[in-house]
Write a protein that holds these residues in place. Structure first.
Motif, short mmCIF file in Angstrom:
data_model
loop_
_atom_site.label_atom_id
_atom_site.label_comp_id
_atom_site.label_asym_id
_atom_site.label_seq_id
_atom_site.Cartn_x
_atom_site.Cartn_y
_atom_site.Cartn_z
N UNK A 118 47.00 34.48 11.64
CA UNK A 118 48.34 34.69 11.09
C UNK A 118 49.14 35.63 11.98
N UNK A 119 48.54 36.72 12.42
CA UNK A 119 49.24 37.67 13.28
C UNK A 119 49.58 37.06 14.63
N UNK A 120 48.70 36.22 15.16
CA UNK A 120 48.99 35.55 16.43
C UNK A 120 50.18 34.60 16.28
N UNK A 121 50.23 33.88 15.15
CA UNK A 121 51.35 32.97 14.91
C UNK A 121 52.65 33.75 14.76
N UNK A 122 52.62 34.85 14.03
CA UNK A 122 53.82 35.68 13.87
C UNK A 122 54.27 36.28 15.19
N UNK A 123 53.31 36.72 16.00
CA UNK A 123 53.65 37.28 17.31
C UNK A 123 54.28 36.21 18.20
N UNK A 124 53.75 35.00 18.14
CA UNK A 124 54.32 33.91 18.95
C UNK A 124 55.74 33.59 18.51
N UNK A 125 55.98 33.58 17.20
CA UNK A 125 57.33 33.31 16.70
C UNK A 125 58.29 34.42 17.11
N UNK A 126 57.84 35.67 17.02
CA UNK A 126 58.67 36.79 17.44
C UNK A 126 59.00 36.73 18.92
N UNK A 127 58.01 36.38 19.74
CA UNK A 127 58.24 36.27 21.18
C UNK A 127 59.25 35.15 21.46
N UNK A 128 59.12 34.02 20.77
CA UNK A 128 60.06 32.91 20.99
C UNK A 128 61.48 33.30 20.59
N UNK A 129 61.61 34.03 19.46
CA UNK A 129 62.94 34.48 19.04
C UNK A 129 63.53 35.43 20.07
N UNK A 130 62.72 36.32 20.61
CA UNK A 130 63.19 37.25 21.63
C UNK A 130 63.61 36.50 22.88
N UNK A 131 62.83 35.51 23.30
CA UNK A 131 63.13 34.75 24.52
C UNK A 131 64.43 33.96 24.36
N UNK A 132 64.63 33.35 23.21
CA UNK A 132 65.86 32.58 22.98
C UNK A 132 67.06 33.51 22.95
N UNK A 133 66.93 34.64 22.28
CA UNK A 133 68.04 35.60 22.21
C UNK A 133 68.36 36.16 23.58
N UNK A 134 67.34 36.44 24.38
CA UNK A 134 67.57 36.97 25.72
C UNK A 134 68.29 35.94 26.58
N UNK A 135 67.89 34.70 26.48
CA UNK A 135 68.55 33.65 27.27
C UNK A 135 69.98 33.43 26.80
N UNK A 136 70.19 33.41 25.47
CA UNK A 136 71.52 33.17 24.93
C UNK A 136 72.47 34.31 25.29
N UNK A 137 71.96 35.51 25.41
CA UNK A 137 72.85 36.64 25.72
C UNK A 137 73.33 36.60 27.17
N UNK A 138 72.66 35.82 28.03
CA UNK A 138 73.07 35.72 29.43
C UNK A 138 73.99 34.54 29.69
#
Length: 53
Positions: free
Chosen positions: A13-33
């Protein structure tokens, strides 16, 4: 899944949540550029700061 110990389930469960958090961060980082173009005001629907309405 019934035979797995609880700590293994929590690790999954924690690995799945961490993966979702990382994906959200990556999308937000890309969208901000991404530079967005100015809105198309062909029909005059957007107000401007100097409008007297």
């Amino acid at each position: 899944m019934k035979k797995l110990p609880n700590f293994v389930k929590w690790i999954i469960i924690l690995a799945a949540l961490a993966a979702m958090g990382w994906m959200m961060w990556a999308v937000n980082d890309r969208a901000s550029r991404v530079e967005m173009p100015a809105p198309d005001n062909t029909f005059g629907i957007y107000r401007t700061a100097d409008s007297n309405q």
